[in-house]
Design an enzyme around this catalytic site. Structure first.
Site, PDB file in Angstrom:
ATOM      1  N   LYS A 139       0.843  -1.204   0.000  1.00 22.71           N
ATOM      2  CA  LYS A 139       0.000   0.000   0.000  1.00 22.71           C
ATOM      3  C   LYS A 139       0.872   1.246   0.000  1.00 22.71           C
ATOM      4  CE  LYS A 139      -3.894  -2.352   2.155  1.00 22.71           C
ATOM      5  NZ  LYS A 139      -4.691  -2.670   3.333  1.00 22.71           N
ATOM      6  N   GLN A 187      -4.572  -1.345   9.580  1.00 18.04           N
ATOM      7  CA  GLN A 187      -4.565  -2.684   8.973  1.00 18.04           C
ATOM      8  C   GLN A 187      -5.187  -3.698   9.940  1.00 18.04           C
ATOM      9  OE1 GLN A 187      -3.684  -3.273   5.820  1.00 18.04           O
ATOM     10  NE2 GLN A 187      -4.028  -5.469   5.960  1.00 18.04           N
ATOM     11  N   ASP A 213     -10.797   3.040   4.102  1.00 21.63           N
ATOM     12  CA  ASP A 213     -11.178   1.624   4.020  1.00 21.63           C
ATOM     13  C   ASP A 213     -12.688   1.470   3.808  1.00 21.63           C
ATOM     14  OD1 ASP A 213      -9.246  -0.431   4.162  1.00 21.63           O
ATOM     15  OD2 ASP A 213      -8.812   0.062   6.257  1.00 21.63           O
TER      16      ASP A 213
END
Ligand code: GUN
Length: 282
Positions: free
Chosen positions: A54, A98, A121
């Site tokens: 990422k 995460q 997200d």
């Protein structure tokens, strides 16, 4: 029949190129680059790889990125305090924590602590609610990337029968909402589902997000179906395998995604798109 490959790697590269030129334009206009903060708690090896990918993608398109690593035994309060600081930071447009988090930390509390406008997200109940109501803002990255892949096949989605194998908050559920908004007829399956192969045989679109290597068999798949493989399973020999028996199913499907190089790069491309979108929301 041999399936056409839905090349997520190439499509994601296209998206990154477009984002990169948009960022160049922003900088030329004297605007700051989009900023993404990635938070990693503990040392889960798979998470470390995802986070590294990422951040590499961010650098490639010219985003400003920060990595915050916290020890596996950090307190929930310390994590929430970091999120508060990032919520207030004007250089940060997107915050990604995460998952999974260590057991002693409550993922829902953490997710709900992120400002919805910085929730790249798309996991915050506000953003999920917007998707439920068909007025999405920041959309979960993997389902969003899959919608981009499905659009690239050029097929009409409206009226198609879609089956989703997996009901997680990250993939299965938001995937169902995306496909419903695209006017597919959806079936969501999970470990208690009866007669799974029979249900899969009815589907024009199969989304496999089970987490079991080579789970979906060729004789379960309707000829010509579009098969999207979300699985990333590490085999004993160290190689990666999807949830679909690719060699067999690719002889039967109309379209299929490879693993690696299918859904994975699209998740990251969607994260970049969301971060750019968050600049405009901010
Ligand atoms: N863990 C597995 N997939 C994801 C994702 O898309 N976002 C985050 N934050 N964690 C994940």
């Amino acid at each position: 029949m041999t399936a056409q490959i839905l090349d997520g790697k190439a499509i994601a590269a296209d998206i990154r190129e477009n984002i990169q030129s948009e960022v160049r334009q922003m900088l030329a206009n004297g605007q700051p680059p989009p900023g993404l903060a990635v938070v990693l708690v503990g040392e889960n090896p798979a998470s470390q790889v995802y986070v590294r990918n990422k951040r590499l993608a961010c650098e490639q398109v010219g985003f400003y990125s920060q990595l915050h690593t916290l020890a596996a035994d950090c307190t929930q309060e310390a994590l929430l305090a970091l999120i508060e600081q990032l919520n207030k930071d004007p250089a940060i447009n997107g915050i990604l924590v995460q998952l999974p988090l260590p057991q002693h930390i409550d993922e829902e509390t953490v997710t709900e602590h992120i400002l919805p406008a910085k929730d790249v997200d798309g996991f915050h109940p506000y953003n999920i609610g917007r998707l439920v109501l068909r007025r999405p803002l920041l959309r979960p990255c993997t389902p969003k990337g899959i919608m981009t892949l499905l659009q690239r096949t050029g097929q009409q989605l409206e009226g198609q029968d879609a089956i989703i194998i997996g009901q997680s908050n990250i993939v299965g559920r938001p995937m169902a909402l995306e496909l419903l908004a695209a006017r597919c007829t959806i079936t969501v399956c999970h470990s208690r589902t009866k007669d799974l192969p029979d249900k899969i045989r009815q589907a024009d679109i199969v989304i496999a997000a089970v987490g079991r290597a080579h789970f979906v068999q060729d004789y379960w798949v309707k000829p010509g179906a579009t098969v999207i493989d979300v699985g990333i399973n590490r085999l004993d020999d160290g190689s990666l395998a999807g949830d679909v028996d690719f060699d067999a199913v690719s002889k039967k499907a109309g379209w299929i995604t490879p693993v690696p190089g299918g859904v994975g790069p699209m998740t990251i491309a969607s994260l970049l798109e969301n971060t750019l979108q968050a600049v405009k929301l901010g």
